[in-house]
Design a protein around this motif. Structure first.
Motif, short mmCIF file in Angstrom:
data_model
loop_
_atom_site.label_atom_id
_atom_site.label_comp_id
_atom_site.label_asym_id
_atom_site.label_seq_id
_atom_site.Cartn_x
_atom_site.Cartn_y
_atom_site.Cartn_z
N ARG A 59 6.64 -2.79 -4.84
CA ARG A 59 7.77 -3.11 -5.72
C ARG A 59 9.08 -3.14 -4.95
O ARG A 59 9.92 -4.03 -5.14
N THR A 60 9.25 -2.18 -4.04
CA THR A 60 10.48 -2.12 -3.26
C THR A 60 10.60 -3.36 -2.37
O THR A 60 11.69 -3.95 -2.25
N ARG A 61 9.50 -3.74 -1.74
CA ARG A 61 9.53 -4.92 -0.88
C ARG A 61 9.91 -6.16 -1.68
O ARG A 61 10.68 -7.01 -1.22
N ALA A 62 9.38 -6.28 -2.90
CA ALA A 62 9.69 -7.43 -3.74
C ALA A 62 11.17 -7.43 -4.12
O ALA A 62 11.82 -8.49 -4.13
N GLU A 80 -2.03 5.70 -3.84
CA GLU A 80 -1.96 4.46 -4.61
C GLU A 80 -0.58 4.26 -5.21
O GLU A 80 -0.03 3.15 -5.20
N LEU A 81 -0.02 5.34 -5.75
CA LEU A 81 1.32 5.25 -6.32
C LEU A 81 2.35 4.91 -5.25
O LEU A 81 3.27 4.11 -5.48
N LYS A 82 2.18 5.51 -4.09
CA LYS A 82 3.10 5.23 -2.98
C LYS A 82 3.01 3.76 -2.56
O LYS A 82 4.04 3.12 -2.30
N GLN A 83 1.80 3.24 -2.54
CA GLN A 83 1.61 1.84 -2.16
C GLN A 83 2.24 0.91 -3.20
O GLN A 83 2.87 -0.08 -2.86
N GLU A 84 2.07 1.25 -4.49
CA GLU A 84 2.65 0.43 -5.55
C GLU A 84 4.18 0.43 -5.46
O GLU A 84 4.82 -0.61 -5.64
#
Length: 207
Positions: free
Chosen positions: A21-24, A13-17
């Protein structure tokens, strides 16, 4: 508090978050680059440097510059749709909603880098090797729907055709934002919107 409630988020979940954020951050940096330099002059390195990362971080999320441009353009239309939805949810009279929509959109073209980038990418769409949304369709449908409702309430000039008026109004708006960009970096967008409303809808939405 239960044991389950006290549990920390799973590593996945942390990796997905972090990925979200990185994509944004990448999209924000790409929007700034496209808005300032245009599609042909922008490089993946430009985007990486703007966000303080490596080119590899950008390529992890986007295969190439075409994919970046497509993503920024999709976000451009998503923001326009979201703004139109917010206006419609206010429950304003149709003529007032038209004024509110164009005023808010004008401010977005002035202040929002994604909107500014999306507008420029639409001009340069022939240079982008990606499927981009057809420009102006959704926005014209929204404006035309509001005009139909305004006409039903007698809030349009006599003899107005909402379909024609919608095309004219949207053409005037997007043409005005382009001229405002070229001549004044869109600093005068509020004034240009007022001129359009007063001229195209005299006594109606501009009242």
């Amino acid at each position: 508090m239960s044991t389950r409630a006290r549990q920390k988020p799973a590593a996945s979940e942390l990796k997905q978050e972090r990925a979200i954020r990185t994509r944004a951050l990448i999209l924000d940096a790409a929007a700034r680059a496209f808005a300032d330099k245009g599609y042909p002059a922008t490089t993946i390195l430009d985007v990486a440097e703007l966000m303080g990362a490596t080119k590899g971080a950008v390529y992890f999320h986007f295969a190439n510059k075409n994919a970046l441009a497509a993503a920024v353009t999709e976000e451009f239309y998503a923001r326009l749709r979201a703004d139109a939805q917010q206006v419609q949810e206010q429950g304003l009279a149709p003529a007032t909603a038209i004024r509110e929509l164009l005023t808010r959109t004008g401010a977005m073209f002035r202040d929002d880098q994604v909107i500014r980038a999306g507008a420029r990418l639409q001009i340069e769409r022939s240079l982008i090797d990606a499927d981009l949304p057809v420009p102006f369709v959704g926005y014209t449908e929204t404006v035309t729907g509001l005009l139909r409702a305004a006409g039903a309430e007698g809030a349009l000039p006599a003899g107005s055709d909402p379909e024609v008026l919608g095309r004219v109004l949207v053409s005037a708006f997007f043409g005005a934002q382009h001229m405002s960009w070229v001549m004044n970096d869109r600093a005068d967008m509020a004034e240009r919107v007022e001129e359009i409303l007063a001229t195209v809808l005299p006594g109606g939405a501009a009242a």
